[in-house]
Design a protein around this motif. Structure first.
Motif, short mmCIF file in Angstrom:
data_model
loop_
_atom_site.label_atom_id
_atom_site.label_comp_id
_atom_site.label_asym_id
_atom_site.label_seq_id
_atom_site.Cartn_x
_atom_site.Cartn_y
_atom_site.Cartn_z
N VAL A 56 0.99 -1.32 0.06
CA VAL A 56 -0.13 -0.24 -0.16
C VAL A 56 0.85 1.20 0.12
CG1 VAL A 56 -1.85 1.16 1.05
CG2 VAL A 56 -1.79 -1.17 1.05
N TRP A 57 1.90 1.40 0.52
CA TRP A 57 2.82 2.25 0.74
C TRP A 57 3.47 2.70 -0.47
CZ3 TRP A 57 4.26 5.85 4.68
CH2 TRP A 57 5.47 6.55 4.71
N MET A 60 0.81 3.99 -3.05
CA MET A 60 0.71 5.57 -2.78
C MET A 60 1.54 6.35 -3.19
SD MET A 60 -2.13 6.21 -1.15
CE MET A 60 -3.65 5.28 -0.67
N LEU A 62 4.34 7.58 -2.07
CA LEU A 62 4.81 8.78 -0.88
C LEU A 62 6.15 9.17 -1.14
CD1 LEU A 62 2.59 6.84 1.69
CD2 LEU A 62 2.54 9.34 1.44
N LYS A 108 -2.15 12.40 0.61
CA LYS A 108 -1.76 10.89 0.59
C LYS A 108 -1.62 10.09 1.70
CE LYS A 108 0.96 11.68 -3.85
NZ LYS A 108 1.92 11.27 -4.50
N LEU A 109 -0.98 10.79 2.77
CA LEU A 109 -1.18 10.11 4.14
C LEU A 109 -2.63 9.80 4.36
CD1 LEU A 109 1.91 11.90 5.99
CD2 LEU A 109 1.62 9.40 5.30
N LYS A 111 -5.22 9.45 2.61
CA LYS A 111 -5.71 8.22 1.81
C LYS A 111 -5.15 6.83 2.25
CE LYS A 111 -6.88 11.15 -1.81
NZ LYS A 111 -6.46 11.55 -3.54
N TRP A 112 -3.75 7.20 2.53
CA TRP A 112 -3.25 5.85 2.91
C TRP A 112 -3.76 5.24 4.26
CZ3 TRP A 112 0.35 5.49 7.21
CH2 TRP A 112 1.02 4.64 7.45
N LEU A 116 -5.82 1.57 4.86
CA LEU A 116 -5.59 0.39 5.58
C LEU A 116 -6.45 0.17 6.69
CD1 LEU A 116 -2.13 1.80 6.90
CD2 LEU A 116 -2.65 0.21 5.12
#
Length: 750
Positions: A56-57, A60, A62, A108-109, A111-112, A116
């Motif tokens: 997932v990271w 994204m 990031l 983004k964080l 949404k991350w 999760l």
């Protein structure tokens, strides 16, 4: 279980991620049911979550300048089925985290995190810069401990290296040790220092997983390693001790895993509802009179007891390294012991094996030397490995019998040393029947401790009566025990009163037989032996009489007095009863129970002293006391006569003089009142409300009054019903609400 992230479609949807997570959890659960390996499950679940988080990271996209870290328990690479997933998003050092996060990155964080949670990963996350991490860890030992075990999952490797070095530099091993020791003491205090609560917390209770983690945290912070094998290499424990530690750790881990699966969530308390179900999982069956759940819990308690020993010994060993005191010169006490600082130390590590009697001598040394606060780690370890020498020959040795009785007779340190002897297996081996109740459950509405823990609480309470600083708590008990000859007989009765629980038959009678054998073996006089046996066999009769019978009935008092027979027995039974009730649970005792026991004590004492004239003497004394109380309130002389002419002897004997004086003040001018008289006051004992209702007698009056109290959620703990000669009901009630304080009771009345 590892997920091959290269086979996953990009982007990873919440639906697919959730499916993979559930599938992975299911496979891990099936594997655990098959091989029962707690280590494999904990590591496997951690790897499963690692892979999902990394994928997932990555998707994204990031910034490469930040890092994703696993912290806390998850940072160790161990994850229980119901545990939270603790994460730290580490930012470059650009002032505050608010300054360091650009709007795009912040979006983004967010949404991350949402993704999760949609996948089903219950994460607890924080976003901090390196400077903020350092600042928070300096302020909060919990944060510092969590960051101590961090590991990188994704993101900037260099930033993580700088972070790790900064955390290491900021660590002060001595401050960290002191903080963790205080934290552990406070945590144990929340559980009343009792390893054997009936519904223990597998993680937080004394002897739980947290006690083992505390050792490794201190070891890691002081640079001595992060595993049991590291501690072996450092010479802190032997391989045998490490294997024993790991075995107990796996027992607790396995229980916690199964508990999480049974509850379907994070649940660390071994509640009664789960104990029988867990026993079935272990294929433990009933062995009457003991239930399967009791046998399971005894397995847990033995592991927890060993963990407590290991925790004590290893923390002391690490402390000696972190706080070196090489300059302390030992002071020789005798051939066997020396004093190093405030610690008792054996001069020969093998002395207990050479002369097992020195085990009891070491206990006596701590009691006789107030300047000694504890045992050195050398002494503790030597004791730990020598208790097997306490066998039948040891118990028959007259020297050891004398030493044990001398321990009971010491004016200080008895409670502490009995707890120590129990924790290290000395007491259970010296009194084998005590060893049988270690970890023995009690299934009733009152006890919250195992039988052995409750027993030690009772002895502690008896000792507490002796301490002048606690005389204000139970003035009568303190006065009585200070005048009681040979109080060690009370301690023996306390040790044996429940010692036969868990066996078939009447535990009081069986315990009396055990006490008789002990007294004979230890040369206790016939008179004292009879007292101890009688107390053990009859330790329940005073509470049963006080709470279940009418203490105003002279036949009840006479019958109880005939069973007691003399004043020494009465005093001993009263002291043991108060200590026993106080030792069942912090919530069981209340002032109402205390007053009932005290009333029974005084009534029986008067009967024993007055004999046939007991009733006449009691009645006349009561009238004199009541009239004196009325004089203090300026009630006119003779004003009471009209009311008292409508009352009989039963009323005067059944009610307390203060209560009769209160009734008289309210009613002497309203003997034939056409309207009901209702009065209330806070109970003189300090807890609850005392209510008086005086009205012309009528059908269902008592039932209607009780219904009123029930609607208010008040418990009626005492009700006295009396009908006067002129046809009035004079009813008295003591009512309690468990959620109200004395001040709140006053507010209710006003």
């Amino acid at each position: 279980m590892d997920i091959n992230v290269r086979t996953l479609p990009s982007p990873l949807s919440a639906v697919l991620g959730k499916k993979l997570l559930l599938q992975g959890r299911k496979i891990l659960h099936q594997q655990f049911r098959k091989n029962a390996s707690s280590t494999a499950l904990l590591r496997g679940y951690s790897r499963l979550v690692d892979d999902l988080l990394r994928q997932v990271w990555k998707e994204m996209a990031l910034p490469s300048s930040i890092s994703l870290l696993a912290v806390g328990g998850y940072g160790r690479g161990y994850l229980f089925p119901g545990s939270d997933i603790d994460l730290l998003v580490l930012l470059p050092a650009k002032g505050s985290s608010t300054d360091a996060v650009e709007d795009v990155t912040k979006s983004k964080l967010e949404k991350w995190v949402h993704l999760l949670w949609d996948i089903g990963l219950e994460v607890g996350h924080s976003v901090r810069t390196l400077a903020e991490c350092t600042e928070e860890s300096e302020k909060d030992i919990t944060v510092q401990t969590s960051l101590l075990e961090s590991r990188r999952l994704a993101g900037n490797t260099k930033l993580f290296s700088v972070f790790s070095q900064a955390m290491k530099t900021a660590l002060n091993p001595q401050e960290f040790f002191s903080a963790k020791q205080l934290e552990q003491q406070q945590r144990h205090g929340r559980y009343h220092e009792a390893t054997y609560n009936l519904e223990p917390n597998l993680k937080e209770s004394p002897g739980g997983l947290r006690d083992l983690q505390n050792i490794l945290w201190v070891s890691r912070a002081s640079g001595h390693g992060k595993s049991w094998s590291d501690l072996v290499k450092g010479g802190f424990i032997t391989w045998q001790e490490a294997r024993l530690t790991k075995r107990h750790e796996m027992v607790l881990q396995d229980l916690r895993i199964r508990l999480h699966y049974l509850a379907g969530r994070r649940e660390d308390r071994l509640l009664f509802d789960y104990q029988t179900l867990l026993a079935k999982e272990y294929k433990i069956s009933d062995k009457p009179p003991r239930r399967a759940g009791e046998l399971l819990m005894q397995r847990y308690y033995r592991a927890a007891k060993s963990v407590t020993q290991i925790n004590t010994i290893l923390l002391l060993t690490l402390r000696a390294e972190i706080f070196p005191d090489a300059d302390l010169i030992p002071v020789i006490i005798n051939n066997h012991f020396q004093k190093r600082g405030e610690l008792l130390e054996v001069r020969d590590e093998n002395i207990f094996r050479k002369d097992p009697s020195v085990i009891l001598q070491s206990v006596l040394m701590l009691q006789k030397h107030p300047e000694l606060k504890a045992r050195s780690v050398t002494t503790l370890r030597a004791l730990w490995h020598s208790t097997y020498l306490i066998n039948s020959d040891f118990r028959r040795n007259l020297r050891n019998c004398t030493l044990f009785m001398e321990i009971l007779c010491q004016p200080r340190g008895l409670t502490r040393e009995l707890r120590f002897m129990s924790r290290y297996g000395i007491l259970g081996r010296y009194i084998p029947v005590f060893g049988r109740i270690i970890g023995q459950m009690q299934h009733d509405l009152f006890h919250v401790y195992t039988v052995d823990e409750h027993t030690l609480m009772v002895v502690r309470n008896l000792r507490r009566f002796m301490a002048s600083e606690f005389a204000h708590e139970y003035p009568l008990c303190s006065q009585l025990i200070s005048e009681f000859d040979r109080p060690e007989m009370l301690y023996l009765a306390g040790l044996f009163h429940d010692i036969a629980k868990g066996r078939s038959g009447d535990h009081s009678l069986l315990g009396g037989k055990d006490a008789k054998r002990f007294c004979a073996q230890h040369g206790i006089s016939v008179e004292d032996t009879e007292l101890v046996i009688w107390l053990v066999e009859n330790h329940l009769i005073m509470s049963a009489t006080a709470q279940k019978q009418d203490l105003s009935d002279t036949e009840v008092i006479a019958g109880f007095a005939k069973r007691v027979r003399n004043e020494r027995r009465l005093i001993a039974l009263y002291l043991l009863t108060v200590a026993d009730i106080r030792g069942t649970s912090p919530k069981v005792w209340n002032t109402w129970k205390g007053k009932l026991l005290e009333d029974l004590f005084w009534a029986t004492r008067r009967y024993l002293c007055g004999g046939p004239n007991y009733v006449v003497g009691t009645l006349e004394n009561r009238k004199i006391r009541i009239l004196k109380l009325l004089q203090l309130d300026a009630i006119p002389a003779g004003a009471h006569e009209q009311l008292w002419s409508e009352l009989d002897t039963t009323y005067l004997l059944r009610h307390d003089p203060q209560e009769i004086a209160w009734h008289t003040r309210q009613l002497y001018s309203r003997v034939n009142s056409p309207v009901p008289v209702v009065k209330a006051r806070t109970a003189p004992a300090g807890e609850g409300v005392q209510v008086m209702i005086y009205a012309a007698d009528q059908k269902d009056l008592f039932a209607r009054i009780c219904g009123f109290f029930e609607r208010l959620n008040y418990n009626i703990v005492e009700a006295k019903i009396h009908t006067t000669h002129n046809g009035y009901a004079l009813d008295s009630f003591l009512v309690l609400n468990p959620f109200k304080t004395v001040e709140q009771y006053r507010n209710v009345i006003h």
